[in-house]
Write a protein that holds these residues in place. Structure first.
Motif, PDB file in Angstrom:
ATOM      1  N   MET A  56       1.025  -1.231   0.027  1.00 32.18           N
ATOM      2  CA  MET A  56       0.116   0.170  -0.078  1.00 32.18           C
ATOM      3  C   MET A  56       1.013   1.327  -0.131  1.00 32.18           C
ATOM      4  O   MET A  56       1.962   1.318   0.611  1.00 32.18           O
ATOM      5  CB  MET A  56      -0.973  -0.107   1.225  1.00 32.18           C
ATOM      6  N   LYS A  57       0.457   2.227  -1.096  1.00 27.42           N
ATOM      7  CA  LYS A  57       1.399   3.431  -0.817  1.00 27.42           C
ATOM      8  C   LYS A  57       0.421   4.720  -0.476  1.00 27.42           C
ATOM      9  O   LYS A  57      -0.823   4.858  -1.220  1.00 27.42           O
ATOM     10  CB  LYS A  57       1.669   3.427  -2.355  1.00 27.42           C
ATOM     11  N   ILE A  58       1.008   5.513   0.330  1.00 25.17           N
ATOM     12  CA  ILE A  58       0.218   6.755   0.902  1.00 25.17           C
ATOM     13  C   ILE A  58       1.142   8.167   0.412  1.00 25.17           C
ATOM     14  O   ILE A  58       2.308   7.713   0.941  1.00 25.17           O
ATOM     15  CB  ILE A  58      -0.059   6.515   2.394  1.00 25.17           C
ATOM     16  N   ILE A  59       0.575   8.733  -0.198  1.00 23.32           N
ATOM     17  CA  ILE A  59       1.276  10.177  -0.312  1.00 23.32           C
ATOM     18  C   ILE A  59       1.226  10.737   0.821  1.00 23.32           C
ATOM     19  O   ILE A  59       0.255  11.042   1.182  1.00 23.32           O
ATOM     20  CB  ILE A  59       0.682  10.937  -1.523  1.00 23.32           C
ATOM     21  N   ALA A  60       2.315  11.233   1.577  1.00 16.91           N
ATOM     22  CA  ALA A  60       2.277  12.152   2.872  1.00 16.91           C
ATOM     23  C   ALA A  60       2.732  13.506   2.178  1.00 16.91           C
ATOM     24  O   ALA A  60       3.796  13.698   1.901  1.00 16.91           O
ATOM     25  CB  ALA A  60       3.325  11.614   3.610  1.00 16.91           C
ATOM     26  N   LEU A  61       1.652  14.164   2.299  1.00 19.88           N
ATOM     27  CA  LEU A  61       1.890  15.820   1.556  1.00 19.88           C
ATOM     28  C   LEU A  61       1.712  16.874   2.788  1.00 19.88           C
ATOM     29  O   LEU A  61       1.058  16.764   3.468  1.00 19.88           O
ATOM     30  CB  LEU A  61       0.771  16.162   0.832  1.00 19.88           C
ATOM     31  N   SER A  62       3.225  17.439   2.836  1.00 20.79           N
ATOM     32  CA  SER A  62       3.356  18.587   3.729  1.00 20.79           C
ATOM     33  C   SER A  62       2.628  19.799   3.378  1.00 20.79           C
ATOM     34  O   SER A  62       2.900  20.317   2.371  1.00 20.79           O
ATOM     35  CB  SER A  62       4.745  18.715   4.259  1.00 20.79           C
TER      36      SER A  62
ATOM     37  N   ILE B 236      -0.278  11.438  -6.463  1.00 20.09           N
ATOM     38  CA  ILE B 236      -1.642  11.328  -5.723  1.00 20.09           C
ATOM     39  C   ILE B 236      -2.622  10.268  -6.344  1.00 20.09           C
ATOM     40  O   ILE B 236      -2.875   9.250  -5.721  1.00 20.09           O
ATOM     41  CB  ILE B 236      -2.379  12.641  -5.742  1.00 20.09           C
ATOM     42  N   ARG B 237      -2.803  10.346  -7.876  1.00 21.10           N
ATOM     43  CA  ARG B 237      -3.379   9.563  -8.568  1.00 21.10           C
ATOM     44  C   ARG B 237      -2.964   8.029  -8.371  1.00 21.10           C
ATOM     45  O   ARG B 237      -3.669   7.251  -8.413  1.00 21.10           O
ATOM     46  CB  ARG B 237      -3.540   9.859  -9.920  1.00 21.10           C
ATOM     47  N   ALA B 238      -1.641   7.849  -8.509  1.00 25.81           N
ATOM     48  CA  ALA B 238      -1.022   6.655  -8.266  1.00 25.81           C
ATOM     49  C   ALA B 238      -1.156   5.868  -6.853  1.00 25.81           C
ATOM     50  O   ALA B 238      -0.982   4.754  -6.641  1.00 25.81           O
ATOM     51  CB  ALA B 238       0.350   6.542  -8.657  1.00 25.81           C
ATOM     52  N   ALA B 239      -1.334   6.907  -5.992  1.00 23.76           N
ATOM     53  CA  ALA B 239      -1.345   6.251  -4.644  1.00 23.76           C
ATOM     54  C   ALA B 239      -2.707   5.779  -3.998  1.00 23.76           C
ATOM     55  O   ALA B 239      -3.659   5.910  -4.604  1.00 23.76           O
ATOM     56  CB  ALA B 239      -1.018   7.424  -3.682  1.00 23.76           C
ATOM     57  N   ASP B 240      -2.664   4.949  -3.091  1.00 21.19           N
ATOM     58  CA  ASP B 240      -3.981   4.455  -2.456  1.00 21.19           C
ATOM     59  C   ASP B 240      -4.603   5.167  -1.548  1.00 21.19           C
ATOM     60  O   ASP B 240      -5.622   5.252  -1.270  1.00 21.19           O
ATOM     61  CB  ASP B 240      -3.599   2.973  -1.676  1.00 21.19           C
ATOM     62  N   GLY B 241      -3.693   6.089  -0.868  1.00 21.54           N
ATOM     63  CA  GLY B 241      -4.363   7.178  -0.072  1.00 21.54           C
ATOM     64  C   GLY B 241      -3.466   8.372   0.094  1.00 21.54           C
ATOM     65  O   GLY B 241      -2.395   8.344  -0.365  1.00 21.54           O
ATOM     66  N   LEU B 242      -3.921   9.348   0.717  1.00 21.99           N
ATOM     67  CA  LEU B 242      -3.103  10.769   1.024  1.00 21.99           C
ATOM     68  C   LEU B 242      -3.529  11.238   2.316  1.00 21.99           C
ATOM     69  O   LEU B 242      -4.555  11.234   2.948  1.00 21.99           O
ATOM     70  CB  LEU B 242      -3.990  11.812   0.079  1.00 21.99           C
TER      71      LEU B 242
ATOM     72  N   VAL C 186      -1.460   5.881  11.835  1.00 24.23           N
ATOM     73  CA  VAL C 186      -0.920   5.548  10.511  1.00 24.23           C
ATOM     74  C   VAL C 186      -1.456   4.147  10.408  1.00 24.23           C
ATOM     75  O   VAL C 186      -1.966   3.836   9.175  1.00 24.23           O
ATOM     76  CB  VAL C 186       0.688   5.567  10.374  1.00 24.23           C
ATOM     77  N   ALA C 187      -1.426   3.415  11.390  1.00 25.52           N
ATOM     78  CA  ALA C 187      -2.082   2.001  11.329  1.00 25.52           C
ATOM     79  C   ALA C 187      -3.509   2.025  11.186  1.00 25.52           C
ATOM     80  O   ALA C 187      -4.111   1.288  10.283  1.00 25.52           O
ATOM     81  CB  ALA C 187      -1.819   1.145  12.490  1.00 25.52           C
ATOM     82  N   GLY C 188      -4.037   2.811  11.582  1.00 24.25           N
ATOM     83  CA  GLY C 188      -5.581   2.880  11.622  1.00 24.25           C
ATOM     84  C   GLY C 188      -6.196   3.458  10.211  1.00 24.25           C
ATOM     85  O   GLY C 188      -7.001   2.913   9.576  1.00 24.25           O
ATOM     86  N   PHE C 189      -5.345   4.633   9.758  1.00 22.52           N
ATOM     87  CA  PHE C 189      -5.495   4.908   8.463  1.00 22.52           C
ATOM     88  C   PHE C 189      -5.006   3.941   7.272  1.00 22.52           C
ATOM     89  O   PHE C 189      -6.059   3.400   6.515  1.00 22.52           O
ATOM     90  CB  PHE C 189      -4.632   6.166   8.002  1.00 22.52           C
ATOM     91  N   ALA C 190      -4.485   3.092   7.516  1.00 23.17           N
ATOM     92  CA  ALA C 190      -3.991   2.152   6.394  1.00 23.17           C
ATOM     93  C   ALA C 190      -4.910   0.962   6.604  1.00 23.17           C
ATOM     94  O   ALA C 190      -5.403   0.402   5.482  1.00 23.17           O
ATOM     95  CB  ALA C 190      -2.554   1.377   6.831  1.00 23.17           C
ATOM     96  N   ALA C 191      -5.577   0.794   7.853  1.00 20.33           N
ATOM     97  CA  ALA C 191      -6.432  -0.365   7.794  1.00 20.33           C
ATOM     98  C   ALA C 191      -7.780   0.231   7.186  1.00 20.33           C
ATOM     99  O   ALA C 191      -8.616  -0.531   6.352  1.00 20.33           O
ATOM    100  CB  ALA C 191      -6.857  -0.665   9.218  1.00 20.33           C
ATOM    101  N   HIS C 192      -8.076   1.591   7.256  1.00 22.22           N
ATOM    102  CA  HIS C 192      -9.174   2.054   6.646  1.00 22.22           C
ATOM    103  C   HIS C 192      -8.977   1.775   5.040  1.00 22.22           C
ATOM    104  O   HIS C 192     -10.105   1.551   4.494  1.00 22.22           O
ATOM    105  CB  HIS C 192      -9.481   3.458   6.966  1.00 22.22           C
TER     106      HIS C 192
ATOM    107  N   ALA D 246      -7.367  -0.131   3.527  1.00 18.33           N
ATOM    108  CA  ALA D 246      -7.464  -1.696   3.173  1.00 18.33           C
ATOM    109  C   ALA D 246      -8.536  -2.211   3.199  1.00 18.33           C
ATOM    110  O   ALA D 246      -9.228  -2.901   2.309  1.00 18.33           O
ATOM    111  CB  ALA D 246      -6.397  -2.418   4.236  1.00 18.33           C
ATOM    112  N   ARG D 247      -9.462  -1.712   4.117  1.00 18.94           N
ATOM    113  CA  ARG D 247     -11.020  -2.087   3.905  1.00 18.94           C
ATOM    114  C   ARG D 247     -11.696  -1.614   2.580  1.00 18.94           C
ATOM    115  O   ARG D 247     -12.526  -2.416   2.221  1.00 18.94           O
ATOM    116  CB  ARG D 247     -11.858  -1.666   5.284  1.00 18.94           C
ATOM    117  N   ARG D 248     -11.370  -0.615   2.194  1.00 14.97           N
ATOM    118  CA  ARG D 248     -12.038   0.298   1.279  1.00 14.97           C
ATOM    119  C   ARG D 248     -11.504  -0.552  -0.072  1.00 14.97           C
ATOM    120  O   ARG D 248     -12.151  -0.901  -1.204  1.00 14.97           O
ATOM    121  CB  ARG D 248     -11.508   1.483   0.898  1.00 14.97           C
TER     122      ARG D 248
END
Length: 185
Positions: A1-7, A64-70, A172-178, A180-182
């Motif tokens: 899973m890949k998440i973009i982390a935008l500052s 962002i388009r290529a990522a699973d989440g932001l 981060v674990a909670g967001f990743a689980a969210h 994954a559920r989606r």
């Protein structure tokens, strides 16, 4: 899973960028956080847009388009969203309709850090209006608003406060689980 982390900050020693670096280190196995900033994105100007969307915007949009989440980490300036972050989001929403295509139903979460005493409550609340407009799938399973950030980081920008490390790891674990559920059929 890949998440973009935008500052949402540009400063080299930004607490928000440092918070995202720490989040990347604390990500669960199988989850990668790719840090991105808004450097190189000009102030929005319709005349510039008429010449074409700037390369820095296109590059960030495609990431962002290529990522699973932001995951967005925002400072709070004058009780709201920093101009640089709002400007970057405005660019990402151009041309008209692009915001909904890029962000629509995209799992998105907010965190933030500030040297002040109230965390980033008002900046995160102001961000919700923008994210709602885009149709993001905002994750509300946790909130992380780090106040007095200077006490949580060492001189090298490394997050050292154990309580915050644990909160961030859980977030981060909670967001990743969210996410994954989606992705489940």
């Amino acid at each position: 899973m890949k998440i973009i982390a935008l500052s949402g900050a540009l400063r080299r020693a930004s607490y928000n960028t440092a918070l995202l670096r720490a989040a990347a280190e604390l990500a669960p196995d199988g989850v990668t956080l790719e840090l991105r900033t808004l450097h190189g994105i000009p102030l929005y100007d319709g005349d510039v847009e008429a010449q074409g969307v700037p390369e820095a915007v296109t590059t960030l949009r495609e990431a962002i388009r290529a990522a699973d989440g932001l995951l967005i980490s925002t400072p709070e300036y004058n009780n709201s969203i920093p101009g640089v972050l709002k400007n970057g989001l405005d660019w990402l929403s151009r041309p008209s309709g692009e915001g909904a295509k890029l962000f629509g139903a995209r799992p998105t979460a907010l965190i933030g850090a500030t040297p002040g005493g109230f965390g980033t409550v008002q900046a995160q609340d102001a961000m919700l209006s923008v994210l709602r407009t885009f149709g993001c799938d905002c994750w509300f399973g946790g909130r992380l608003m780090l106040s007095h950030a200077s006490a949580a980081f060492d001189a090298d920008g490394k997050l050292t406060e154990e309580k915050v490390l644990n909160q961030l790891r859980s977030f981060v674990a909670g967001f990743a689980a969210h996410i994954a559920r989606r992705k489940q059929p």
